[in-house]
Design a protein around this motif. Structure first.
Motif, PDB file in Angstrom:
ATOM      1  N   ALA A 114      56.620  53.818  51.916  1.00  0.00           N
ATOM      2  CA  ALA A 114      56.792  53.032  53.142  1.00  0.00           C
ATOM      3  C   ALA A 114      55.476  52.903  53.903  1.00  0.00           C
ATOM      4  CB  ALA A 114      57.857  53.669  54.033  1.00  0.00           C
ATOM      5  N   ILE A 115      54.695  53.977  53.950  1.00  0.00           N
ATOM      6  CA  ILE A 115      53.410  53.933  54.651  1.00  0.00           C
ATOM      7  C   ILE A 115      52.434  53.033  53.908  1.00  0.00           C
ATOM      8  CG2 ILE A 115      51.435  55.330  55.381  1.00  0.00           C
ATOM      9  CD1 ILE A 115      53.479  57.645  55.841  1.00  0.00           C
ATOM     10  N   LEU A 116      52.472  53.044  52.580  1.00  0.00           N
ATOM     11  CA  LEU A 116      51.633  52.117  51.813  1.00  0.00           C
ATOM     12  C   LEU A 116      52.008  50.664  52.100  1.00  0.00           C
ATOM     13  CD1 LEU A 116      51.380  53.850  48.314  1.00  0.00           C
ATOM     14  CD2 LEU A 116      49.473  53.338  49.848  1.00  0.00           C
ATOM     15  N   ASP A 117      53.299  50.411  52.240  1.00  0.00           N
ATOM     16  CA  ASP A 117      53.750  49.059  52.570  1.00  0.00           C
ATOM     17  C   ASP A 117      53.225  48.654  53.944  1.00  0.00           C
ATOM     18  OD1 ASP A 117      55.245  46.703  51.858  1.00  0.00           O
ATOM     19  OD2 ASP A 117      56.764  47.312  53.310  1.00  0.00           O
ATOM     20  N   LEU A 118      53.315  49.577  54.888  1.00  0.00           N
ATOM     21  CA  LEU A 118      52.789  49.340  56.231  1.00  0.00           C
ATOM     22  C   LEU A 118      51.293  49.049  56.195  1.00  0.00           C
ATOM     23  CD1 LEU A 118      52.867  49.594  59.399  1.00  0.00           C
ATOM     24  CD2 LEU A 118      52.564  52.052  59.066  1.00  0.00           C
ATOM     25  N   LEU A 119      50.534  49.887  55.500  1.00  0.00           N
ATOM     26  CA  LEU A 119      49.082  49.711  55.442  1.00  0.00           C
ATOM     27  C   LEU A 119      48.695  48.403  54.761  1.00  0.00           C
ATOM     28  CD1 LEU A 119      47.963  53.343  54.501  1.00  0.00           C
ATOM     29  CD2 LEU A 119      47.531  52.171  56.659  1.00  0.00           C
ATOM     30  N   GLY A 120      49.384  48.074  53.673  1.00  0.00           N
ATOM     31  CA  GLY A 120      49.080  46.834  52.975  1.00  0.00           C
ATOM     32  C   GLY A 120      49.348  45.609  53.827  1.00  0.00           C
ATOM     33  N   LYS A 121      50.401  45.670  54.620  1.00  0.00           N
ATOM     34  CA  LYS A 121      50.709  44.529  55.482  1.00  0.00           C
ATOM     35  C   LYS A 121      49.690  44.411  56.620  1.00  0.00           C
ATOM     36  CE  LYS A 121      55.560  44.255  54.235  1.00  0.00           C
ATOM     37  NZ  LYS A 121      56.948  44.647  54.539  1.00  0.00           N
ATOM     38  N   VAL A 122      49.240  45.544  57.126  1.00  0.00           N
ATOM     39  CA  VAL A 122      48.198  45.505  58.164  1.00  0.00           C
ATOM     40  C   VAL A 122      46.892  44.976  57.573  1.00  0.00           C
ATOM     41  CG1 VAL A 122      46.755  46.930  59.666  1.00  0.00           C
ATOM     42  CG2 VAL A 122      49.229  47.341  59.562  1.00  0.00           C
ATOM     43  N   ALA A 123      46.549  45.443  56.389  1.00  0.00           N
ATOM     44  CA  ALA A 123      45.282  45.044  55.746  1.00  0.00           C
ATOM     45  C   ALA A 123      45.373  43.688  55.052  1.00  0.00           C
ATOM     46  CB  ALA A 123      44.858  46.102  54.734  1.00  0.00           C
ATOM     47  N   LYS A 124      46.606  43.168  54.922  1.00  0.00           N
ATOM     48  CA  LYS A 124      46.838  41.891  54.226  1.00  0.00           C
ATOM     49  C   LYS A 124      46.356  41.944  52.771  1.00  0.00           C
ATOM     50  CE  LYS A 124      46.961  38.880  58.300  1.00  0.00           C
ATOM     51  NZ  LYS A 124      47.177  39.991  59.246  1.00  0.00           N
ATOM     52  N   CYS A 125      46.774  43.014  52.098  1.00  0.00           N
ATOM     53  CA  CYS A 125      46.446  43.160  50.682  1.00  0.00           C
ATOM     54  C   CYS A 125      47.555  43.947  50.001  1.00  0.00           C
ATOM     55  CB  CYS A 125      45.098  43.855  50.498  1.00  0.00           C
ATOM     56  SG  CYS A 125      45.082  45.607  50.923  1.00  0.00           S
ATOM     57  N   SER A 126      47.515  43.987  48.684  1.00  0.00           N
ATOM     58  CA  SER A 126      48.532  44.720  47.928  1.00  0.00           C
ATOM     59  C   SER A 126      48.265  46.223  47.963  1.00  0.00           C
ATOM     60  CB  SER A 126      48.537  44.244  46.472  1.00  0.00           C
ATOM     61  OG  SER A 126      47.356  44.664  45.810  1.00  0.00           O
ATOM     62  N   ALA A 127      49.332  46.996  47.708  1.00  0.00           N
ATOM     63  CA  ALA A 127      49.171  48.451  47.604  1.00  0.00           C
ATOM     64  C   ALA A 127      48.202  48.801  46.487  1.00  0.00           C
ATOM     65  CB  ALA A 127      50.527  49.108  47.366  1.00  0.00           C
ATOM     66  N   ALA A 128      48.225  48.032  45.392  1.00  0.00           N
ATOM     67  CA  ALA A 128      47.289  48.286  44.295  1.00  0.00           C
ATOM     68  C   ALA A 128      45.851  48.114  44.750  1.00  0.00           C
ATOM     69  CB  ALA A 128      47.596  47.367  43.115  1.00  0.00           C
ATOM     70  N   ASP A 129      45.584  47.078  45.569  1.00  0.00           N
ATOM     71  CA  ASP A 129      44.231  46.900  46.105  1.00  0.00           C
ATOM     72  C   ASP A 129      43.848  48.058  47.017  1.00  0.00           C
ATOM     73  OD1 ASP A 129      43.368  44.545  44.868  1.00  0.00           O
ATOM     74  OD2 ASP A 129      44.433  43.290  46.295  1.00  0.00           O
ATOM     75  N   LEU A 130      44.794  48.533  47.821  1.00  0.00           N
ATOM     76  CA  LEU A 130      44.516  49.667  48.708  1.00  0.00           C
ATOM     77  C   LEU A 130      44.186  50.928  47.915  1.00  0.00           C
ATOM     78  CD1 LEU A 130      47.117  49.684  51.628  1.00  0.00           C
ATOM     79  CD2 LEU A 130      44.640  49.439  51.801  1.00  0.00           C
ATOM     80  N   LEU A 131      44.758  51.054  46.720  1.00  0.00           N
ATOM     81  CA  LEU A 131      44.618  52.270  45.928  1.00  0.00           C
ATOM     82  C   LEU A 131      43.529  52.174  44.875  1.00  0.00           C
ATOM     83  CD1 LEU A 131      48.412  53.085  45.534  1.00  0.00           C
ATOM     84  CD2 LEU A 131      46.757  54.373  46.890  1.00  0.00           C
ATOM     85  N   GLY A 132      42.606  51.236  45.046  1.00  0.00           N
ATOM     86  CA  GLY A 132      41.465  51.183  44.146  1.00  0.00           C
ATOM     87  C   GLY A 132      41.191  49.843  43.520  1.00  0.00           C
ATOM     88  N   GLY A 133      42.138  48.899  43.642  1.00  0.00           N
ATOM     89  CA  GLY A 133      41.880  47.569  43.116  1.00  0.00           C
ATOM     90  C   GLY A 133      42.882  47.139  42.065  1.00  0.00           C
ATOM     91  N   GLN A 134      43.271  45.875  42.117  1.00  0.00           N
ATOM     92  CA  GLN A 134      44.231  45.300  41.182  1.00  0.00           C
ATOM     93  C   GLN A 134      43.520  44.994  39.861  1.00  0.00           C
ATOM     94  OE1 GLN A 134      47.324  44.064  42.987  1.00  0.00           O
ATOM     95  NE2 GLN A 134      48.430  43.535  41.146  1.00  0.00           N
ATOM     96  N   ARG A 135      43.802  45.777  38.835  1.00  0.00           N
ATOM     97  CA  ARG A 135      43.153  45.625  37.536  1.00  0.00           C
ATOM     98  C   ARG A 135      43.934  44.727  36.575  1.00  0.00           C
ATOM     99  NH1 ARG A 135      39.627  50.092  36.146  1.00  0.00           N
ATOM    100  NH2 ARG A 135      39.370  51.495  37.928  1.00  0.00           N
ATOM    101  N   ARG A 136      45.243  44.582  36.800  1.00  0.00           N
ATOM    102  CA  ARG A 136      46.095  43.861  35.841  1.00  0.00           C
ATOM    103  C   ARG A 136      47.053  42.931  36.553  1.00  0.00           C
ATOM    104  NH1 ARG A 136      45.487  48.993  34.851  1.00  0.00           N
ATOM    105  NH2 ARG A 136      44.336  49.556  32.953  1.00  0.00           N
ATOM    106  N   LYS A 137      47.282  41.770  35.922  1.00  0.00           N
ATOM    107  CA  LYS A 137      48.266  40.818  36.427  1.00  0.00           C
ATOM    108  C   LYS A 137      49.606  40.962  35.714  1.00  0.00           C
ATOM    109  CE  LYS A 137      44.947  37.302  37.902  1.00  0.00           C
ATOM    110  NZ  LYS A 137      44.547  35.873  37.785  1.00  0.00           N
ATOM    111  N   GLN A 138      49.578  41.523  34.507  1.00  0.00           N
ATOM    112  CA  GLN A 138      50.783  41.738  33.711  1.00  0.00           C
ATOM    113  C   GLN A 138      50.833  43.186  33.243  1.00  0.00           C
ATOM    114  OE1 GLN A 138      52.499  38.347  34.392  1.00  0.00           O
ATOM    115  NE2 GLN A 138      53.409  39.465  32.680  1.00  0.00           N
ATOM    116  N   ILE A 139      52.031  43.750  33.229  1.00  0.00           N
ATOM    117  CA  ILE A 139      52.238  45.132  32.807  1.00  0.00           C
ATOM    118  C   ILE A 139      53.087  45.123  31.539  1.00  0.00           C
ATOM    119  CG2 ILE A 139      53.082  47.398  33.481  1.00  0.00           C
ATOM    120  CD1 ILE A 139      50.903  46.229  35.354  1.00  0.00           C
TER     121      ILE A 139
END
Length: 392
Positions: free
Chosen positions: A120-145
């Motif tokens: 929930a806190i990651l969701d809050l932070l991502g919405k404040v920062a206007k980015c994904s949780a993956a970006d907050l945690l080091g960067g979005q490396r993949r578009k497909q899993i």
């Protein structure tokens, strides 16, 4: 006897010296947590994190185990988090563990509550920062899993198990699958000799189409028996062998790993950063599997991945079905440098209405869209949440 081998005298650091994962440069101003609240509707548990500036983040807790220790959330975690700067989430995760002797509660029922708060806190932070949780945690490396479909048909005859496994593979056009072997914490199969029958049947039917994994769920009490089953898996070209002996038998797990060529996977039940560190440093296994709920969330799981990466190992987490488990798995795999080739998949939830806030999350051709919307990447219908009951 299981556990860390005798004679080990290195001082235990319960926290470790981990570089923070949260990208503070995206969050120049404090995000003070005003409240962290727990709600329930039907069989689902919803968590709302709200900042003093009025921003909100939501998450969904473990679908079944939240009920067993909900007071840990409402009486321990929520009061601790109030008034803290959410940008220091890495430190808050450690702080809640050491505060007021909370470490004495260590285990699955403590850490699933921490995970619920973290999401929930990651969701809050991502919405404040206007980015994904993956970006907050080091960067979005993949578009497909890329996914592996998990199956559990221990109570059925091998022929019926195979039919159901094929059906699940075809359901998402999977390129990888995991089957259950052994008796789950006991040696004897529920259906006699089903392990020895099922392994070659699956290999013959699906081995050309899919990467094959096997999970023993700690079935084999002896190293000898675990190795015997491992040799059958090797002969049928399985790609990993999960929890061959009881999960807390660290030395025995290492001995099985050393005797086989097939990589051993381990960590689903583990809640100690120290034991993960020991297993990485001593090459106890080659694939590490913290459960994103049971182990306390994404930050702690990504720490294990960093430790594993330093030794050239993969960290492919376990994830529980239900709730938003698929989503947290997707966030992890999107930003982790060493998640392994396939991630565990147990279905998209339809227990409550939600929609993607970035690219639509779909499963097709054995892959899932990585969550990339702000925060955790989905919004839960506010009208649905409005009818949830506050848990105090």
């Amino acid at each position: 006897m299981g556990g860390i081998p005798q004679g080990h005298s290195k001082p235990v650091d319960p926290i470790g010296n981990f570089k923070p994962l949260i990208q503070r440069d995206r969050l120049p101003d404090p995000v003070i947590i005003e409240s962290l609240e727990l709600y329930k509707r039907g069989g689902d548990w919803f968590i709302r994190a709200r900042s003093k500036d009025g921003a909100e983040g939501w998450s969904v807790g473990h679908p079944s185990k939240m009920a067993l220790s909900q007071h840990v959330f409402t009486r321990v975690i929520a009061p601790y988090m109030r008034g803290k700067d959410a940008r220091g989430l890495d430190q808050l995760i450690d702080g809640i563990f050491l505060s007021s002797s909370n470490y004495k509660m260590q285990g699955q029922l403590f850490w699933i509550q921490v995970a619920a708060a973290e999401f929930a806190i990651l969701d809050l932070l991502g919405k404040v920062a206007k980015c994904s949780a993956a970006d907050l945690l080091g960067g979005q490396r993949r578009k497909q899993i890329d996914l592996y479909i998990a199956n559990n048909h221990r109570s059925k005859e091998p022929e019926e198990s195979l039919r159901l496994i094929i059906k699940s593979v075809e359901g998402i056009d999977a390129r990888a699958l995991k089957v259950k072997i052994g008796g789950r914490m006991k040696v004897i199969d529920e259906v006699p000799n089903s392990t020895e029958k099922l392994i070659p049947m699956v290999a013959e039917s699906l081995g050309q189409r899919c990467t094959l994994y096997a999970d023993a769920n700690s079935s084999y009490l002896s190293v000898k028996k675990a190795i015997e089953v491992g040799k059958i898996l090797e002969a049928n070209k399985f790609a990993f062998y999960e929890e061959p002996v009881p999960f807390d038998y660290l030395d025995e797990t290492k001995r099985v790993a050393e005797a086989l060529d097939i990589p051993i996977a381990w960590g689903e039940q583990e809640s100690s950063q120290w034991r993960f560190k020991w297993m990485v440093e001593n090459s106890g296994v080659r694939i590490f599997q913290p459960d994103i709920f049971y182990y306390g969330g994404l930050i702690r799981s990504l720490r294990v991945a960093r430790m594993a990466a330093a030794k050239g190992f993969d960290c492919t987490p376990h994830i529980s079905g239900g709730g938003l488990g698929f989503l947290y798995m997707g966030i992890y795999a999107a930003c982790c440098p060493n998640p392994g080739p396939h991630q565990e998949y147990k279905g998209l939830t339809d227990d409550f209405p939600w929609e993607s806030t970035g690219d639509k999350i779909i499963v097709k051709n054995g892959s899932m869209t990585a969550p990339n919307g702000h925060g955790i990447g989905v919004d839960i219908d506010p009208n649905y949440l409005a009818k949830a009951d506050r848990v105090k």
